[in-house]
Design a protein around this motif. Structure first.
Motif: not given
Length: 224
Positions: A81-99
């Protein structure tokens, strides 16, 4: 839910997933977490996964081919469903994104390292780029651990009290209110009387007001 985490330094991921809530979640079969060593998909006898950047400059870049091999192998076995890349310039992680992530079934996380990955990997394979804040750490493994932890605790049946996650900070864009436990008086400071009243409606109202007050003081941007 299943997480497949791709890492250049997989040893960094072992401890976070072997204790506490994440350990229990795996034992309950609420989540499966698999860690893949990027060097198993490397090029040549030296298990190379990084090279110098075109155009020069300090630092190394993660090569596209080993990453592509790993992702392609995983995708040949199941849909993601998703391929996530952990990057300093990515979207700031939030509770909404975790949900939102907690509603998915299969997720790949690629841990950033060195100066980052070849841009062509980001263009072709990555669906979400996530940052845990405006600072730099040695690798994306810690960021991946944070993402997994914040998502897994939202899965039904993971927490003993399923309402606990719903009252955490940042749910509904509010910070959680102050909390108290025994003793009732500590160093001349008493628990607010309303919390001892037994009036659930008044307690809920107090907690909401305290959450609102604390959010205005500490995270005013959440109210916008």
């Amino acid at each position: 839910m299943r997480f497949d985490i791709i890492s250049a330094v997989p040893e960094l991921l072992l401890s976070p997933f072997q204790h506490s809530i994440l350990k229990r979640a795996q034992e309950k079969n609420k989540v499966s977490i698999f860690i893949h060593n990027l060097r198993d998909f490397s090029i040549g006898n030296y298990k190379q996964i990084d090279d110098y950047a075109y155009g020069g400059g300090a630092g190394m870049v993660m090569m596209a081919e080993p990453i592509a091999r790993c992702i392609q192998q995983l995708k040949s076995q199941r849909d993601y469903d998703a391929v996530i890349y952990t990057a300093p310039d990515g979207e700031i992680f939030s509770q909404a994104r975790a949900n939102a992530f907690s509603l998915l079934k299969n997720v790949i996380i690629l841990c950033g390292h060195y100066k980052g990955v070849d841009e062509r990997v980001r263009e072709k394979y990555i669906t979400h780029e996530i940052s845990i804040g405006d600072y730099v750490i040695s690798g994306g493994e810690l960021a991946a651990s944070i993402i997994v932890d914040s998502v897994v605790r939202l899965l039904p049946g993971v927490l003993n009290d399923e309402t606990s996650a719903l009252t955490d900070s940042f749910q509904d864009n509010l910070i959680a209110p102050p909390v108290y436990t025994r003793p009732e008086v500590f160093e001349d400071s008493s628990v607010p009387e309303i919390l001892l009243s037994g009036n659930e409606a008044k307690i809920s109202e107090w907690r909401f007001e305290e959450s609102l007050k604390r959010t205005k003081q500490r995270r005013p941007h959440l109210l916008n």
